[in-house]
Design a protein around this motif. Structure first.
Motif, mmCIF file in Angstrom:
data_model
loop_
_atom_site.group_PDB
_atom_site.id
_atom_site.type_symbol
_atom_site.label_atom_id
_atom_site.label_comp_id
_atom_site.label_asym_id
_atom_site.label_seq_id
_atom_site.Cartn_x
_atom_site.Cartn_y
_atom_site.Cartn_z
ATOM 1 N N UNK A 103 0.802 -1.218 0.000
ATOM 2 C CA UNK A 103 0.000 0.000 0.000
ATOM 3 C C UNK A 103 0.832 1.264 0.000
ATOM 4 N N UNK A 104 2.158 1.118 0.046
ATOM 5 C CA UNK A 104 3.064 2.265 0.061
ATOM 6 C C UNK A 104 4.130 2.110 1.118
ATOM 7 N N UNK A 105 5.407 2.330 0.766
ATOM 8 C CA UNK A 105 6.507 2.093 1.697
ATOM 9 C C UNK A 105 6.771 3.218 2.683
ATOM 10 N N UNK A 106 6.254 4.410 2.421
ATOM 11 C CA UNK A 106 6.515 5.548 3.294
ATOM 12 C C UNK A 106 5.311 5.794 4.189
ATOM 13 N N UNK A 107 5.553 5.827 5.504
ATOM 14 C CA UNK A 107 4.474 6.016 6.471
ATOM 15 C C UNK A 107 4.852 7.127 7.441
ATOM 16 N N UNK A 108 3.852 7.627 8.155
ATOM 17 C CA UNK A 108 4.095 8.675 9.151
ATOM 18 C C UNK A 108 4.122 8.036 10.531
ATOM 19 N N UNK A 109 5.253 8.166 11.194
ATOM 20 C CA UNK A 109 5.450 7.543 12.503
ATOM 21 C C UNK A 109 5.699 8.611 13.559
ATOM 22 N N UNK A 110 4.906 8.568 14.613
ATOM 23 C CA UNK A 110 5.124 9.430 15.774
ATOM 24 C C UNK A 110 5.894 8.598 16.802
ATOM 25 N N UNK A 111 7.144 8.897 16.995
ATOM 26 C CA UNK A 111 7.982 8.109 17.902
ATOM 27 C C UNK A 111 7.455 8.111 19.328
ATOM 28 N N UNK A 112 6.689 9.119 19.688
ATOM 29 C CA UNK A 112 6.122 9.141 21.034
ATOM 30 C C UNK A 112 5.168 7.966 21.247
ATOM 31 N N UNK A 113 4.461 7.599 20.177
ATOM 32 C CA UNK A 113 3.571 6.445 20.276
ATOM 33 C C UNK A 113 4.366 5.180 20.568
ATOM 34 N N UNK A 114 5.515 5.061 19.927
ATOM 35 C CA UNK A 114 6.338 3.856 20.098
ATOM 36 C C UNK A 114 6.872 3.755 21.516
ATOM 37 N N UNK A 115 7.469 4.860 22.028
ATOM 38 C CA UNK A 115 8.123 4.702 23.335
ATOM 39 C C UNK A 115 7.170 4.871 24.507
ATOM 40 N N UNK A 116 6.141 5.679 24.357
ATOM 41 C CA UNK A 116 5.206 5.840 25.471
ATOM 42 C C UNK A 116 4.326 4.598 25.656
ATOM 43 N N UNK A 117 4.148 3.831 24.592
ATOM 44 C CA UNK A 117 3.365 2.597 24.691
ATOM 45 C C UNK A 117 4.255 1.362 24.804
ATOM 46 N N UNK A 118 5.572 1.559 24.849
ATOM 47 C CA UNK A 118 6.510 0.437 24.945
ATOM 48 C C UNK A 118 6.265 -0.605 23.861
ATOM 49 N N UNK A 119 6.113 -0.141 22.633
ATOM 50 C CA UNK A 119 5.847 -1.043 21.523
ATOM 51 C C UNK A 119 7.131 -1.662 20.990
ATOM 52 N N UNK A 120 7.000 -2.850 20.422
ATOM 53 C CA UNK A 120 8.104 -3.510 19.732
ATOM 54 C C UNK A 120 7.773 -3.570 18.247
ATOM 55 N N UNK A 121 8.635 -2.994 17.417
ATOM 56 C CA UNK A 121 8.461 -2.999 15.964
ATOM 57 C C UNK A 121 9.546 -3.888 15.365
ATOM 58 N N UNK A 122 9.127 -4.872 14.566
ATOM 59 C CA UNK A 122 10.069 -5.865 14.044
ATOM 60 C C UNK A 122 9.928 -5.982 12.537
#
Length: 364
Positions: free
Chosen positions: A288-307
């Motif tokens: 659907x498209x390789x470029x996405x908008x990522x808010x790093x605050x979502x990643x670290x404030x929710x303790x997410x793991x992206x693999x």
């Protein structure tokens, strides 16, 4: 009685990055001979995958920012220096085809002749050419010739016998898509306690992911189109969300523990919004498209793991073979074309009108 091996064969040559005109069907291609540690396979069936199209159009180049379908209709004016899985230029002409089911008809030095006659599938992420090095990509049908031909060679170590009553066409639908699905399951550590959201659930990898998540006892929420809803439910999905829906409104914030993503695209940020704190996101595609908008605050404030998921160790393909031989998963094949109609097959594949896999069969 074993058939004689001809000196030439039918094959599809990719002559460069570009449109369907770069696929050249030939009847006079030299039949390959197995080198040390290799086997010669008479191809019985070979499936079509996103990677075949992406490789042809040069989509892996960082200069490409559109989705696969839009890129396939582009002008192909792009940097081809990094347009491969490995990030190095491809060598043309190339025989593509990441999925292979066939019969071993000859072996090279160092391979047990008793392997002749085995019905096999080829691991698309080859370990042999890179001596098993971790995270080294040597992809069947990309960094070397693949299965869009009557005969192909592959490392013996990457050629796996399968004891199954599935047809050749069904087995050919498995290696690339389902090994990717199993890799996603393993990297995301999916268990029976998880609620798994799967994007692109009607495609080859997505349909495999639905089944393999259910094999682990997880609850599966699948994203697909309205016309493919029943196909996906038939694979075992517990719930279907129609593509384009507002995920937060439909599912609620922090409602799933794992996201398996094959799509990317403009709505990508919603996938992180519906993940619980401590949730896991695993990706192996971006049609659907390789470029996405990522808010790093979502990643670290929710303790997410992206693999990110590409390279596979031995455990992935061995698990896949076990699932096939035990009958715990089933193939989903929608259309079959002769190899000579590869252009039509890829056009059908890009139309996304059918669930599951499209498979090619070479002349016997």
């Amino acid at each position: 009685m074993q058939q004689p091996i001809p000196s030439t064969m039918h094959a599809v040559l990719l002559t460069g990055h570009g449109g369907l005109d770069k696929l050249e069907y030939r009847t006079d291609v030299a039949t390959p001979a197995p080198k040390d540690g290799e086997v010669l396979i008479r191809v019985l069936a070979a499936a079509v995958n996103n990677t075949d199209v992406n490789t042809r159009i040069g989509w892996y180049s960082k200069s490409v920012t559109q989705d696969t379908a839009a890129s396939a209709n582009g002008d192909f004016t792009r940097d081809a220096e990094d347009a491969s899985w490995s990030g190095t230029p491809l060598k043309f002409p190339l025989i593509q085809g990441a999925d292979c089911c066939g019969i071993i008809v000859n072996v090279g030095e160092g391979v047990d002749p008793a392997r002749i006659g085995e019905r096999v599938i080829v691991r698309n992420m080859l370990r042999g050419p890179v001596n098993g090095a971790p995270f080294a990509c040597w992809t069947y049908g990309s960094e070397c010739n693949g299965a869009f031909a009557q005969y192909t060679v592959a490392p013996s170590v990457d050629t796996w016998p399968v004891r199954s009553d599935w047809s050749d066409i069904e087995l050919a639908s498995i290696p690339c898509s389902y090994s990717t699905s199993e890799l996603l399951m393993q990297r995301a550590q999916v268990t029976g306690k998880d609620i798994v959201l799967i994007t692109g659930a009607s495609g080859g990898v997505g349909s495999g992911a639905v089944q393999l998540a259910k094999c682990r006892g997880a609850k599966v929420i699948a994203i697909t189109s309205e016309d493919k809803k029943q196909d996906v439910l038939g694979l075992g999905a517990d719930e279907v969300v129609i593509r384009g829906s507002d995920l937060v409104r439909t599912l609620g914030k922090e409602s799933v523990t794992v996201v398996i993503d094959l799509v990317g695209g403009s709505d990508w940020s919603q996938l992180l919004d519906v993940l619980v704190k401590g949730g896991r996101y695993a990706v192996s595609g971006a049609i659907g498209g390789p470029l996405v908008q990522l808010d790093l605050r979502t990643v670290y404030l929710k303790d997410l793991t992206l693999v990110g998921c590409t390279w596979q160790d031995d455990a992935v393909f061995q698990s896949l073979i076990n699932y096939v031989e035990s009958g715990k998963i089933k193939p989903l094949v929608s259309k079959v074309y002769p190899l000579s109609e590869i252009a039509t097959a890829q056009e059908t594949f890009l139309s996304k009108k059918y669930a599951g896999k499209i498979v090619l069969t070479p002349p016997k």
